[in-house]
Write an enzyme that holds these catalytic residues in place. Structure first.
Site, PDB file in Angstrom:
ATOM      1  N   HIS A  75       0.826  -1.207   0.000  1.00 56.85           N
ATOM      2  CA  HIS A  75       0.000   0.000   0.000  1.00 56.85           C
ATOM      3  C   HIS A  75       0.862   1.259   0.000  1.00 56.85           C
ATOM      4  O   HIS A  75       2.049   1.232   0.354  1.00 56.85           O
ATOM      5  CB  HIS A  75      -0.954   0.003   1.195  1.00 56.85           C
TER       6      HIS A  75
ATOM      7  N   GLU B 145      -1.943  -7.051   8.066  1.00 56.93           N
ATOM      8  CA  GLU B 145      -0.552  -6.882   8.486  1.00 56.93           C
ATOM      9  C   GLU B 145      -0.268  -7.666   9.770  1.00 56.93           C
ATOM     10  O   GLU B 145      -1.181  -8.021  10.511  1.00 56.93           O
ATOM     11  CB  GLU B 145      -0.249  -5.389   8.701  1.00 56.93           C
TER      12      GLU B 145
END
Length: 195
Positions: free
Chosen positions: A9, A79
């Site tokens: 990202h 994550e």
């Protein structure tokens, strides 16, 4: 047989400051949005048999800005759970634990049901994602939009390495990695690619 594309990202405030960011769902910075938009020329020429994103907004937004449509959020792409080190920089951790290293020492438990994860626990999630990837690769390319530490562990697992060997693959925000094959064995074909 397709390739596996890995997209980290775009930049967030905490990625700039080096704060460990897992469950804290920060938006992209303006620069992070520009990074995501700039990835479109790298991603648009391909047709994807499978497109998955982390369920966090920073990954979903990166996929949208990069022109990726139809990507499905997958909780296994979340994550690494940093537990008690969520929002803390490595520099700050080293003030009390000078020899601490995420890849070998893990993290202390955090609040609100976030015990943290070991490299092996992240590796198990990566292995589940790779099983889905392997089922789709015969039909074309697969793209994953997720987070730095998770994608590093996934890369290690794809290459047949231990989860902690993800430490070997630094991955910058707003970049693309491409895992392919050579002589039927997994290889890194591109890494930290930007337009």
């Amino acid at each position: 047989m397709g390739d596996l594309l890995l997209v980290r990202h775009g930049e967030t405030e905490w990625s700039v400051s080096g704060r460990h960011t897992s469950r804290t769902d920060l938006p992209l910075t303006q620069h992070g949005e520009e990074q995501a938009k700039s990835l479109a020329p790298l991603l648009s020429p391909r047709t994807y048999a499978l497109a998955l994103t982390s369920p966090l907004d920073r990954a979903i937004r990166t996929a949208e800005l990069a022109g990726l449509t139809g990507a499905v959020p997958d909780p296994d792409l979340h994550e690494w759970d940093y537990g008690g080190y969520e929002g803390v920089t490595t520099v700050d951790i080293h003030r009390t634990r000078p020899d601490w290293y995420l890849w070998t020492d893990g993290v202390p438990p955090g609040r609100d049901g976030h015990p943290g994860e070991s490299p092996e626990q992240v590796g198990l999630r990566a292995d589940r994602v790779l099983a889905r990837v392997d089922a789709a690769l015969p039909d074309g390319d697969v793209i994953l939009v997720a987070h730095g530490h998770f994608l590093r562990v996934l890369t290690a697992r794809r290459l047949g390495l231990a989860p902690a060997d993800g430490r070997l693959f630094q991955l910058a925000t707003g970049t693309v990695g491409r895992l392919s094959t050579e002589h039927d064995r997994p290889v890194i074909a591109e890494w930290n690619t930007r337009p």
